[in-house]
Design a protein around this motif. Structure first.
Motif, PDB file in Angstrom:
ATOM      1  N   VAL A  46       1.057  -1.176   0.059  1.00  0.00           N
ATOM      2  CA  VAL A  46      -0.037   0.126  -0.072  1.00  0.00           C
ATOM      3  C   VAL A  46       0.850   1.206   0.028  1.00  0.00           C
ATOM      4  O   VAL A  46       0.806   2.318  -0.679  1.00  0.00           O
ATOM      5  CB  VAL A  46      -0.861   0.174   1.188  1.00  0.00           C
ATOM      6  CG1 VAL A  46      -1.800   1.277   1.302  1.00  0.00           C
ATOM      7  CG2 VAL A  46      -1.958  -1.120   1.154  1.00  0.00           C
ATOM      8  N   ARG A  47       1.848   1.215   0.922  1.00  0.00           N
ATOM      9  CA  ARG A  47       2.790   2.422   0.901  1.00  0.00           C
ATOM     10  C   ARG A  47       3.488   2.706  -0.610  1.00  0.00           C
ATOM     11  O   ARG A  47       3.703   3.693  -0.782  1.00  0.00           O
ATOM     12  CB  ARG A  47       3.564   2.175   2.034  1.00  0.00           C
ATOM     13  CG  ARG A  47       3.164   2.207   3.273  1.00  0.00           C
ATOM     14  CD  ARG A  47       4.228   1.970   4.564  1.00  0.00           C
ATOM     15  NE  ARG A  47       3.706   1.764   5.865  1.00  0.00           N
ATOM     16  CZ  ARG A  47       4.198   0.941   6.628  1.00  0.00           C
ATOM     17  NH1 ARG A  47       4.998   0.094   6.456  1.00  0.00           N
ATOM     18  NH2 ARG A  47       3.607   0.807   8.010  1.00  0.00           N
ATOM     19  N   ASP A  48       3.879   1.570  -1.068  1.00  0.00           N
ATOM     20  CA  ASP A  48       4.755   1.453  -2.169  1.00  0.00           C
ATOM     21  C   ASP A  48       3.918   2.273  -3.443  1.00  0.00           C
ATOM     22  O   ASP A  48       4.454   3.133  -4.172  1.00  0.00           O
ATOM     23  CB  ASP A  48       5.296   0.212  -2.413  1.00  0.00           C
ATOM     24  CG  ASP A  48       5.850   0.366  -3.765  1.00  0.00           C
ATOM     25  OD1 ASP A  48       7.448   1.024  -3.924  1.00  0.00           O
ATOM     26  OD2 ASP A  48       5.868  -0.823  -5.021  1.00  0.00           O
ATOM     27  N   ARG A  49       2.576   1.661  -3.386  1.00  0.00           N
ATOM     28  CA  ARG A  49       1.839   2.252  -4.608  1.00  0.00           C
ATOM     29  C   ARG A  49       0.696   3.289  -4.310  1.00  0.00           C
ATOM     30  O   ARG A  49       0.244   3.888  -5.560  1.00  0.00           O
ATOM     31  CB  ARG A  49       1.213   1.104  -5.231  1.00  0.00           C
ATOM     32  CG  ARG A  49       0.013   0.385  -4.297  1.00  0.00           C
ATOM     33  CD  ARG A  49      -0.758  -0.910  -4.882  1.00  0.00           C
ATOM     34  NE  ARG A  49      -1.665  -1.450  -3.876  1.00  0.00           N
ATOM     35  CZ  ARG A  49      -2.022  -2.566  -4.007  1.00  0.00           C
ATOM     36  NH1 ARG A  49      -1.612  -3.528  -5.143  1.00  0.00           N
ATOM     37  NH2 ARG A  49      -3.238  -2.927  -2.964  1.00  0.00           N
ATOM     38  N   GLY A  50       0.550   3.604  -3.207  1.00  0.00           N
ATOM     39  CA  GLY A  50      -0.146   4.777  -2.679  1.00  0.00           C
ATOM     40  C   GLY A  50      -1.523   4.400  -2.439  1.00  0.00           C
ATOM     41  O   GLY A  50      -2.434   5.477  -2.525  1.00  0.00           O
ATOM     42  N   TRP A  51      -2.134   3.284  -3.013  1.00  0.00           N
ATOM     43  CA  TRP A  51      -3.468   3.051  -2.680  1.00  0.00           C
ATOM     44  C   TRP A  51      -3.472   1.643  -1.939  1.00  0.00           C
ATOM     45  O   TRP A  51      -2.845   0.621  -2.086  1.00  0.00           O
ATOM     46  CB  TRP A  51      -4.291   2.920  -3.583  1.00  0.00           C
ATOM     47  CG  TRP A  51      -3.677   2.217  -5.019  1.00  0.00           C
ATOM     48  CD1 TRP A  51      -2.798   2.934  -5.913  1.00  0.00           C
ATOM     49  CD2 TRP A  51      -3.955   1.181  -5.454  1.00  0.00           C
ATOM     50  NE1 TRP A  51      -2.358   2.222  -6.787  1.00  0.00           N
ATOM     51  CE2 TRP A  51      -3.191   1.077  -6.647  1.00  0.00           C
ATOM     52  CE3 TRP A  51      -4.797  -0.044  -5.213  1.00  0.00           C
ATOM     53  CZ2 TRP A  51      -3.208  -0.247  -7.357  1.00  0.00           C
ATOM     54  CZ3 TRP A  51      -4.878  -0.920  -5.864  1.00  0.00           C
ATOM     55  CH2 TRP A  51      -3.927  -1.161  -7.068  1.00  0.00           C
ATOM     56  N   ALA A  52      -5.093   1.244  -1.308  1.00  0.00           N
ATOM     57  CA  ALA A  52      -5.109  -0.039  -0.708  1.00  0.00           C
ATOM     58  C   ALA A  52      -6.161  -0.536  -1.466  1.00  0.00           C
ATOM     59  O   ALA A  52      -7.200   0.062  -1.956  1.00  0.00           O
ATOM     60  CB  ALA A  52      -5.516   0.069   0.639  1.00  0.00           C
ATOM     61  N   LEU A  53      -6.148  -2.019  -1.317  1.00  0.00           N
ATOM     62  CA  LEU A  53      -7.258  -2.938  -2.104  1.00  0.00           C
ATOM     63  C   LEU A  53      -7.916  -4.033  -1.150  1.00  0.00           C
ATOM     64  O   LEU A  53      -7.009  -4.711  -0.517  1.00  0.00           O
ATOM     65  CB  LEU A  53      -6.548  -3.573  -3.264  1.00  0.00           C
ATOM     66  CG  LEU A  53      -7.534  -4.508  -4.114  1.00  0.00           C
ATOM     67  CD1 LEU A  53      -8.653  -3.845  -4.728  1.00  0.00           C
ATOM     68  CD2 LEU A  53      -6.894  -5.538  -5.124  1.00  0.00           C
ATOM     69  N   ALA A  67      -6.860   9.400  -6.099  1.00  0.00           N
ATOM     70  CA  ALA A  67      -5.674  10.386  -5.666  1.00  0.00           C
ATOM     71  C   ALA A  67      -5.950  11.637  -6.027  1.00  0.00           C
ATOM     72  O   ALA A  67      -5.551  12.540  -5.040  1.00  0.00           O
ATOM     73  CB  ALA A  67      -4.523   9.723  -6.488  1.00  0.00           C
ATOM     74  N   ALA A  68      -6.459  11.976  -6.991  1.00  0.00           N
ATOM     75  CA  ALA A  68      -6.743  13.430  -7.454  1.00  0.00           C
ATOM     76  C   ALA A  68      -7.835  13.679  -6.357  1.00  0.00           C
ATOM     77  O   ALA A  68      -7.944  15.162  -6.033  1.00  0.00           O
ATOM     78  CB  ALA A  68      -7.342  13.306  -8.914  1.00  0.00           C
ATOM     79  N   ALA A  69      -8.910  13.172  -6.223  1.00  0.00           N
ATOM     80  CA  ALA A  69     -10.023  13.375  -5.387  1.00  0.00           C
ATOM     81  C   ALA A  69      -9.533  13.702  -4.039  1.00  0.00           C
ATOM     82  O   ALA A  69      -9.928  14.576  -3.126  1.00  0.00           O
ATOM     83  CB  ALA A  69     -11.034  12.320  -5.312  1.00  0.00           C
TER      84      ALA A  69
END
Length: 268
Positions: free
Chosen positions: A196-203, A255-257
């Protein structure tokens, strides 16, 4: 049955690990426990939920009753007080409308349900939602609480913490197997958090509910250092529609939101 002294020790240990002022933590635990159970609760149930000794709970609740933030019920229980209503209205006037517009924009862009969640102690609470226009869509009741470890929003928020802090949370809450896909091992979970930290989002890939995928990001302040008020955004939908391509698109839109919402929070 556990002794009240044992409950007290565990409660104090949890507060020490969370940091902050103990008396404030306890007051917020009382208010959040009541909110999570319909706004009213018996004294014994409230003591059980907050893990506070009854004598301590009486003192805290007495002060809150005097200030109008709690009401005393005839059965010696407590309910949320009317003084809380204007606080909620003021908070909504500051960011509510803009947050709702941001959620609606995510639905327009992606066609799936968008959610706004906040961290509430050792869980997450959904505070706003914009539904998908599809007849088959995800619906999370506003006010619902869910575990940190099995939700996209929970993982996005935990990723902003150090591993030691995350371990402390997992030790306090346990790692319930909400579905067969839920990660229930600390080592496996921390590996997921590193991703999550590496790509910037969680799934959340069917970890909270079978048949549902959810993409989430934490909302950061303008300097991109501190999570903005422990807030996260997510988009969720059924697995057949939330394929890998849509997940990637959702990550970018989120990310934009989150950047726009972070700016709103800083203005408030």
């Amino acid at each position: 049955m556990d002794s009240s002294a044992g409950q007290k020790r565990r409660g104090e240990a949890g507060m020490a690990e969370r940091g902050g002022v103990q008396s404030v933590q306890r007051v917020l635990d009382v208010l959040e426990a009541l909110a999570a159970h319909g706004g009213a609760m018996s004294l014994s149930r409230l003591a059980q939920e907050t893990r506070l000794p009854v004598a301590t709970l009486h003192r805290l609740a007495g002060t809150l009753v005097e200030r109008g933030y709690l009401r005393r019920l005839p059965d010696r229980g407590y309910a949320l007080g009317f003084r809380l209503a204007p606080l909620g209205a003021t908070a909504h006037s500051l960011i509510g409308g803009q947050a709702e517009a941001i959620l609606a924009g995510l639905v327009d862009a992606l066609g799936e349900t968008a959610n706004l969640a906040v961290r509430a102690g050792d869980s997450v609470e959904y505070v706003a939602q914009a539904p998908s226009p599809h007849r088959m869509r995800m619906f999370t009741e506003v006010g619902r609480r869910a575990p940190l470890h099995s939700t996209g929003v929970g993982k996005a928020l935990l990723a902003a913490q150090q591993d030691a802090e995350i371990r402390a949370v997992l030790e306090r809450t346990g790692m319930s197997a909400d579905t067969v896909h839920t990660r229930t091992g600390v080592r496996e979970f921390l590996a997921d958090i590193a991703l999550v930290r590496d790509r910037g989002w969680a799934l959340d890939d069917q970890e909270q509910e079978i048949g549902v995928r959810c993409v989430a990001v934490a909302v950061f302040s303008a300097d991109q250092v501190d999570p903005g008020a422990n807030v996260a955004l997510s988009v969720s939908g059924p697995v057949p529609r939330m394929d890998d391509a849509l997940v990637e698109r959702a990550a970018g839109e989120l990310a934009a939101a989150a950047g726009r919402l972070g700016a709103v929070l800083m203005e408030g």
